[in-house]
Design a protein around this motif. Structure first.
Motif, short mmCIF file in Angstrom:
data_model
loop_
_atom_site.label_atom_id
_atom_site.label_comp_id
_atom_site.label_asym_id
_atom_site.label_seq_id
_atom_site.Cartn_x
_atom_site.Cartn_y
_atom_site.Cartn_z
N PHE A 57 -1.24 3.64 1.67
CA PHE A 57 0.20 3.67 1.87
C PHE A 57 0.73 5.08 2.13
O PHE A 57 1.81 5.25 2.68
CB PHE A 57 0.92 3.11 0.63
N GLN A 60 1.87 6.48 5.64
CA GLN A 60 2.88 5.74 6.39
C GLN A 60 4.25 6.38 6.21
O GLN A 60 4.64 6.74 5.10
CB GLN A 60 2.93 4.28 5.91
N ILE A 363 -0.84 -4.55 14.19
CA ILE A 363 -1.10 -3.64 13.07
C ILE A 363 -2.47 -3.97 12.50
O ILE A 363 -2.74 -5.12 12.15
CB ILE A 363 -0.02 -3.77 11.99
N ASN A 365 -4.01 -1.96 9.97
CA ASN A 365 -4.14 -1.42 8.62
C ASN A 365 -3.49 -2.41 7.67
O ASN A 365 -2.31 -2.76 7.85
CB ASN A 365 -3.47 -0.04 8.54
N GLN A 367 -2.48 -2.31 4.55
CA GLN A 367 -1.31 -1.84 3.83
C GLN A 367 -0.11 -1.67 4.75
O GLN A 367 1.03 -2.00 4.40
CB GLN A 367 -1.62 -0.53 3.11
N GLN A 368 -0.37 -1.17 5.96
CA GLN A 368 0.72 -1.02 6.92
C GLN A 368 1.28 -2.39 7.33
O GLN A 368 2.49 -2.54 7.53
CB GLN A 368 0.23 -0.26 8.15
N ASP A 369 0.40 -3.37 7.45
CA ASP A 369 0.86 -4.72 7.76
C ASP A 369 1.80 -5.23 6.67
O ASP A 369 2.81 -5.88 6.97
CB ASP A 369 -0.34 -5.65 7.89
N ASP A 372 5.15 -3.47 7.13
CA ASP A 372 5.84 -3.98 8.31
C ASP A 372 6.37 -5.39 8.07
O ASP A 372 7.45 -5.75 8.55
CB ASP A 372 4.90 -3.96 9.51
#
Length: 442
Positions: A57, A60, A363, A365, A367-369, A372
């Motif tokens: 995380f 980001q 996406i 990643n 965690q990025q998903d 988002d």
């Protein structure tokens, strides 16, 4: 919540992941304070896995790790230093994070017996949740977590990261496109050499560990060194064995490729301790078989096999974990280690297999998903309903293995058929006298 109600959120596991960027009806609300504002995150569980997840995380934009929580003072202080968290926000009680309205989301990376209780409390406190695998210690807690996520309109991402891996998603797409025909059976495996945890006796907890909080809602037992940090995985009261620890990853993409979006109707499991002479309670050798009866017609039935050997270094295809898919026109090997092999129906290798329409994962990643999904009001790639179905395979196989008999299961009612003892094992025994983290409805 009834099974049919839950299915309305996701028509199928494959469709959910193949269209991961789509906004779904009834999707979670965006951040109340605005999608462009900072996402404030609390880390619950600062052992080996927690800081690793939280690290995903930190790169980001607009994400802050604002709290760390662990009953082990040394672990939480180390995590606080790693993420630049103020000392007053390095806490031993997760309720201090949940009570802070500035916190938008939490990472739950505790021992398994805390996964669902902490996640349910977080949802009820209005937090979005990234929960490590398996999402629950037992089947009933998994049900309650899905209900809490839906009841509170929260994004809950399960830590089965292959759902955000374009390599895996593209291979699954090849199966959907019929590269090996109709996929009727699959086999997943977890093969590796684990360690002997020895034999130990109860002793005093180490300085700095709040053992009362570590136990939490589980039945109280004396502290014992070989069932604390990490080794809790191998004890019935706290872990889910290696099937729930590592095997759930391979089971997850095995059912994804098999194309099933429900629980199995029949489960058989054999296994025990064949190698380790120690205090571990879970098997070191296990074979489980899951049958999905579909609508009962010819061609709708599916079968899944899982093999686990925790003393073996002779990996199938030189991959310690993976899945094979058997179709009416060929076979596929897929491993999260980056291996993909395809054969046609005459056992000839297909050179450089390619999907006709590769899955457009925006996406990749995990965690990025999750972030988002919160900001764009959609379900994440590994939505909690998908995660629960995969984790439930581990729970049902454990029940069948401990009872040494077939478990017949009604996928729609989510109940064991004709076996009161097995039905009772869908839940667990909690602490005498109660505990504030025991989920309502267990």
């Amino acid at each position: 919540m009834a099974d049919t109600d839950r299915r309305n959120f996701l028509k199928t596991a494959s469709a959910a992941s193949a269209t991961a960027t789509a906004v779904l009806a009834g999707a979670p609300a965006v951040l109340a304070k605005g999608v462009n504002d900072k996402l404030v995150v609390g880390l619950i569980g600062c052992g080996g896995r927690g800081p690793g997840v939280a690290q995903g995380f930190t790169g980001q934009p607009g994400v802050e790790i604002a709290y760390v929580c662990d009953p082990d003072e040394q672990r939480r202080n180390k995590a606080a230093a790693q993420f630049g968290v103020k000392s007053e926000r390095a806490v031993g009680d997760l309720r201090k994070i949940l009570d802070d309205k500035s916190v938008d989301a939490v990472i739950v990376a505790t021992p398994d017996h805390w996964h669902a209780p902490a996640s349910i409390l977080a949802c009820d406190a209005g937090k979005h949740v990234y929960v490590e695998k398996p999402c629950a210690h037992n089947f009933r807690e998994g049900q309650l977590l899905v209900e809490a996520a839906r009841r509170n309109d929260r994004v809950v991402q399960h830590g089965t990261q292959q759902r955000s891996n374009p390599f895996t998603a593209t291979a699954i797409q090849m199966l959907r496109e019929g590269m090996i025909g109709d996929v009727l059976a699959a086999k997943a495996w977890n093969v590796q050499r684990r360690s002997n945890i020895g034999h130990a006796k109860p002793s005093a907890p180490p300085a700095g560990l709040d053992y009362e909080t570590w136990i939490g809602p589980a039945a109280m037992v004396p502290f014992q060194e070989n069932r604390s940090h990490y080794n809790w995985h191998w004890w019935y009261d706290f872990g889910t064995g290696d099937m729930g620890n590592d095997g759930v990853h391979d089971l997850d993409y095995a059912v994804w490729g098999l194309g099933v979006d429900t629980h199995p109707s029949r489960v058989v499991s054999l296994g025990g301790k064949s190698y380790f002479d120690d205090d571990q309670q879970y098997p070191d050798t296990q074979t489980a078989l899951f049958e999905y009866e579909g609508d009962g017609s010819i061609g709708s039935r599916r079968q899944l096999t899982f093999e686990m050997r925790l003393w073996d270094k002779n990996y199938p295809y030189n991959a310690d974990s993976g899945a094979e898919f058997y179709g009416t026109a060929g076979q596929m090997l897929l491993s999260k280690r980056g291996k993909l092999l395809v054969w046609d129906e005459r056992n000839r290798r297909i050179d450089k297999p390619v999907a006709k329409n590769p899955v457009p994962l925006k996406i990749t990643n995990h965690q990025q998903d999750f972030v988002d999904a919160i900001k764009t009001s959609r379900r994440p790639n590994a939505d909690i309903e998908i995660g629960f179905r995969s984790a439930a395979l581990c729970h049902l196989a454990t029940i069948a293995n401990r009872l040494q008999r077939t478990v017949n299961f009604d996928p729609a009612a989510e109940k064991v058929v004709g076996d009161a003892e097995a039905q009772a094992m869908l839940s667990r025994t909690y602490r005498d006298g109660g505990h504030w983290a025991i989920p309502a409805g267990v």
